[in-house]
Design a protein around this motif. Sequence first.
Motif, PDB file in Angstrom:
ATOM      1  N   ASP A  32       0.830  -1.204   0.000  1.00  0.00           N
ATOM      2  CA  ASP A  32       0.000   0.000   0.000  1.00  0.00           C
ATOM      3  C   ASP A  32       0.864   1.254   0.000  1.00  0.00           C
ATOM      4  OD1 ASP A  32      -2.339  -1.505   0.113  1.00  0.00           O
ATOM      5  OD2 ASP A  32      -2.473  -1.402   2.296  1.00  0.00           O
ATOM      6  N   ILE A  33       2.023   1.155   0.646  1.00  0.00           N
ATOM      7  CA  ILE A  33       2.899   2.311   0.808  1.00  0.00           C
ATOM      8  C   ILE A  33       4.299   1.969   0.330  1.00  0.00           C
ATOM      9  CG2 ILE A  33       3.972   3.856   2.506  1.00  0.00           C
ATOM     10  CD1 ILE A  33       1.398   3.457   4.187  1.00  0.00           C
ATOM     11  N   HIS A  34       4.848   2.845  -0.489  1.00  0.00           N
ATOM     12  CA  HIS A  34       6.240   2.691  -0.910  1.00  0.00           C
ATOM     13  C   HIS A  34       7.120   3.312   0.162  1.00  0.00           C
ATOM     14  CE1 HIS A  34      10.002   3.910  -2.827  1.00  0.00           C
ATOM     15  NE2 HIS A  34       9.866   2.772  -3.481  1.00  0.00           N
ATOM     16  N   HIS A  35       8.074   2.529   0.653  1.00  0.00           N
ATOM     17  CA  HIS A  35       9.003   2.987   1.682  1.00  0.00           C
ATOM     18  C   HIS A  35      10.342   2.331   1.393  1.00  0.00           C
ATOM     19  CE1 HIS A  35      10.841   3.478   5.665  1.00  0.00           C
ATOM     20  NE2 HIS A  35       9.947   4.430   5.876  1.00  0.00           N
ATOM     21  N   GLU A  36      11.431   3.032   1.659  1.00  0.00           N
ATOM     22  CA  GLU A  36      12.740   2.476   1.322  1.00  0.00           C
ATOM     23  C   GLU A  36      13.153   1.290   2.190  1.00  0.00           C
ATOM     24  OE1 GLU A  36      16.185   5.074   3.276  1.00  0.00           O
ATOM     25  OE2 GLU A  36      14.886   6.258   1.968  1.00  0.00           O
ATOM     26  N   LEU A  37      12.577   1.154   3.383  1.00  0.00           N
ATOM     27  CA  LEU A  37      12.964   0.062   4.276  1.00  0.00           C
ATOM     28  C   LEU A  37      11.901  -1.019   4.452  1.00  0.00           C
ATOM     29  CD1 LEU A  37      14.604   2.105   7.181  1.00  0.00           C
ATOM     30  CD2 LEU A  37      15.761   0.865   5.333  1.00  0.00           C
ATOM     31  N   PHE A  38      10.627  -0.677   4.285  1.00  0.00           N
ATOM     32  CA  PHE A  38       9.546  -1.582   4.657  1.00  0.00           C
ATOM     33  C   PHE A  38       8.567  -1.815   3.520  1.00  0.00           C
ATOM     34  CE2 PHE A  38      10.780   0.859   8.436  1.00  0.00           C
ATOM     35  CZ  PHE A  38      11.259  -0.181   9.211  1.00  0.00           C
ATOM     36  N   SER A  39       7.926  -2.966   3.547  1.00  0.00           N
ATOM     37  CA  SER A  39       6.802  -3.274   2.673  1.00  0.00           C
ATOM     38  C   SER A  39       5.555  -3.101   3.550  1.00  0.00           C
ATOM     39  CB  SER A  39       6.910  -4.710   2.153  1.00  0.00           C
ATOM     40  OG  SER A  39       5.801  -5.021   1.357  1.00  0.00           O
ATOM     41  N   ILE A  40       4.841  -2.009   3.376  1.00  0.00           N
ATOM     42  CA  ILE A  40       3.781  -1.627   4.310  1.00  0.00           C
ATOM     43  C   ILE A  40       2.399  -1.878   3.718  1.00  0.00           C
ATOM     44  CG2 ILE A  40       2.782   0.252   5.664  1.00  0.00           C
ATOM     45  CD1 ILE A  40       5.615   1.555   5.571  1.00  0.00           C
ATOM     46  N   GLU A  41       1.636  -2.701   4.390  1.00  0.00           N
ATOM     47  CA  GLU A  41       0.242  -2.973   4.063  1.00  0.00           C
ATOM     48  C   GLU A  41      -0.592  -2.347   5.179  1.00  0.00           C
ATOM     49  OE1 GLU A  41      -2.825  -4.517   1.720  1.00  0.00           O
ATOM     50  OE2 GLU A  41      -0.675  -4.503   1.280  1.00  0.00           O
ATOM     51  N   VAL A  42      -1.597  -1.562   4.829  1.00  0.00           N
ATOM     52  CA  VAL A  42      -2.415  -0.862   5.821  1.00  0.00           C
ATOM     53  C   VAL A  42      -3.810  -1.476   5.849  1.00  0.00           C
ATOM     54  CG1 VAL A  42      -3.432   1.367   6.472  1.00  0.00           C
ATOM     55  CG2 VAL A  42      -1.150   1.279   5.420  1.00  0.00           C
ATOM     56  N   LYS A  43      -4.293  -1.780   7.030  1.00  0.00           N
ATOM     57  CA  LYS A  43      -5.653  -2.269   7.225  1.00  0.00           C
ATOM     58  C   LYS A  43      -6.351  -1.351   8.218  1.00  0.00           C
ATOM     59  CE  LYS A  43      -5.114  -5.799   4.599  1.00  0.00           C
ATOM     60  NZ  LYS A  43      -5.562  -5.621   3.235  1.00  0.00           N
ATOM     61  N   SER A  44      -7.527  -0.889   7.852  1.00  0.00           N
ATOM     62  CA  SER A  44      -8.303  -0.011   8.723  1.00  0.00           C
ATOM     63  C   SER A  44      -9.628  -0.701   9.054  1.00  0.00           C
ATOM     64  CB  SER A  44      -8.557   1.320   8.005  1.00  0.00           C
ATOM     65  OG  SER A  44      -9.311   2.185   8.812  1.00  0.00           O
ATOM     66  N   ARG A  45      -9.982  -0.709  10.313  1.00  0.00           N
ATOM     67  CA  ARG A  45     -11.222  -1.328  10.764  1.00  0.00           C
ATOM     68  C   ARG A  45     -11.955  -0.382  11.700  1.00  0.00           C
ATOM     69  NH1 ARG A  45      -9.983  -3.876   7.116  1.00  0.00           N
ATOM     70  NH2 ARG A  45      -9.688  -6.101   6.893  1.00  0.00           N
ATOM     71  N   LYS A  46     -13.261  -0.584  11.829  1.00  0.00           N
ATOM     72  CA  LYS A  46     -14.048   0.247  12.739  1.00  0.00           C
ATOM     73  C   LYS A  46     -13.588   0.070  14.177  1.00  0.00           C
ATOM     74  CE  LYS A  46     -18.171   0.493   9.927  1.00  0.00           C
ATOM     75  NZ  LYS A  46     -19.592   0.219   9.800  1.00  0.00           N
ATOM     76  N   THR A  47     -13.229  -1.154  14.547  1.00  0.00           N
ATOM     77  CA  THR A  47     -12.756  -1.408  15.914  1.00  0.00           C
ATOM     78  C   THR A  47     -11.579  -2.382  15.877  1.00  0.00           C
ATOM     79  OG1 THR A  47     -14.295  -3.248  16.237  1.00  0.00           O
ATOM     80  CG2 THR A  47     -15.033  -1.077  16.968  1.00  0.00           C
ATOM     81  N   ILE A  48     -10.723  -2.229  16.860  1.00  0.00           N
ATOM     82  CA  ILE A  48      -9.617  -3.154  17.092  1.00  0.00           C
ATOM     83  C   ILE A  48     -10.073  -4.056  18.244  1.00  0.00           C
ATOM     84  CG2 ILE A  48      -7.202  -3.322  17.878  1.00  0.00           C
ATOM     85  CD1 ILE A  48      -7.421  -2.035  15.133  1.00  0.00           C
TER      86      ILE A  48
END
Length: 100
Positions: A32-48
């Motif tokens: 989801d996000i380009h970053h030089e160190l990490f492969s970042i996947e973002v998940k958003s939910r109504k509640t944790i």
Amino acid sequence: MKDWKACERKVAALLGGRRIPVSGRGRGDNPDIHHELFSIEVKSRKTIPAWLEDAMRQAEASVKDGRLPVVVLHQDWAPYAESLVVLRLDDFAGYLKGES
């Protein structure tokens, strides 16, 4: 704008990366996000889940000497190397910036 798009943009800004638009990626082809160190996947939910928030509060309550509070999630019978590490985004961003 969809909430998940705004969430991805905010996370990218906090971590010093940039959001890759859905049109620029196939499922599983790019993060989801380009970053030089990490492969970042973002998940958003109504509640944790409450149990996960409780685990993080427990880790935070035991912090000494400015250490980073971390929760390790392990599934029974799975290899320990496959466990997940959870920490607050603000703590992680501060760590990357050398603030911890």
